[in-house]
Design a protein around this motif. Structure first.
Motif, PDB file in Angstrom:
ATOM      1  N   UNK A 113       0.862  -1.185   0.000  1.00 36.57           N
ATOM      2  CA  UNK A 113       0.000   0.000   0.000  1.00 36.57           C
ATOM      3  C   UNK A 113       0.896   1.231   0.000  1.00 36.57           C
ATOM      4  N   UNK A 114       0.634   2.139  -0.922  1.00 35.48           N
ATOM      5  CA  UNK A 114       1.403   3.373  -1.014  1.00 35.48           C
ATOM      6  C   UNK A 114       0.501   4.519  -0.591  1.00 35.48           C
ATOM      7  N   UNK A 115       0.989   5.324   0.353  1.00 29.71           N
ATOM      8  CA  UNK A 115       0.231   6.475   0.852  1.00 29.71           C
ATOM      9  C   UNK A 115       1.151   7.683   0.801  1.00 29.71           C
ATOM     10  N   UNK A 116       0.632   8.791   0.318  1.00 33.55           N
ATOM     11  CA  UNK A 116       1.408  10.023   0.262  1.00 33.55           C
ATOM     12  C   UNK A 116       0.900  10.983   1.324  1.00 33.55           C
ATOM     13  N   UNK A 117       1.816  11.734   1.916  1.00 30.20           N
ATOM     14  CA  UNK A 117       1.415  12.758   2.882  1.00 30.20           C
ATOM     15  C   UNK A 117       0.950  13.996   2.129  1.00 30.20           C
ATOM     16  N   UNK A 118       0.057  14.749   2.756  1.00 31.78           N
ATOM     17  CA  UNK A 118      -0.398  16.007   2.176  1.00 31.78           C
ATOM     18  C   UNK A 118       0.690  17.059   2.326  1.00 31.78           C
ATOM     19  N   UNK A 119       0.587  18.123   1.561  1.00 30.41           N
ATOM     20  CA  UNK A 119       1.530  19.235   1.680  1.00 30.41           C
ATOM     21  C   UNK A 119       1.500  19.747   3.118  1.00 30.41           C
ATOM     22  N   UNK A 120       2.661  19.933   3.693  1.00 34.54           N
ATOM     23  CA  UNK A 120       2.754  20.422   5.062  1.00 34.54           C
ATOM     24  C   UNK A 120       2.564  19.361   6.126  1.00 34.54           C
ATOM     25  N   UNK A 121       2.346  18.131   5.719  1.00 30.89           N
ATOM     26  CA  UNK A 121       2.140  17.023   6.660  1.00 30.89           C
ATOM     27  C   UNK A 121       3.406  16.175   6.706  1.00 30.89           C
ATOM     28  N   UNK A 122       3.862  15.848   7.897  1.00 29.75           N
ATOM     29  CA  UNK A 122       5.069  15.033   8.052  1.00 29.75           C
ATOM     30  C   UNK A 122       4.784  13.588   7.628  1.00 29.75           C
ATOM     31  N   UNK A 123       5.577  13.092   6.701  1.00 30.59           N
ATOM     32  CA  UNK A 123       5.398  11.720   6.218  1.00 30.59           C
ATOM     33  C   UNK A 123       5.584  10.702   7.342  1.00 30.59           C
TER      34      UNK A 123
END
Length: 64
Positions: A3-13
């Protein structure tokens, strides 16, 4: 599966990784690949099996 999940802009991965692990029931096997000590520590505390990023790359590399 993977499963690949990306963090939102400004959100710490790193925070997203831990939130994803903690949101799953403990009975669901989870493997986190990271070489970051904070991520490794917190993922293990949430019940994940932790491997290094290098181990993941090696596992995904096609065999010859």
């Amino acid at each position: 599966g993977v499963r690949v999940v990306f963090s939102d802009a400004g959100e710490e991965a790193d925070d997203v990784v831990i939130a994803e692990v903690s949101a799953l029931p403990k009975r669901v096997p989870v493997v986190v690949a990271s070489s970051d000590a904070w991520v490794r520590e917190h993922a293990q505390a949430e019940g994940a099996v932790v491997v290094s990023a290098a181990a993941l790359v090696e596992a995904l590399r096609p065999s010859r």
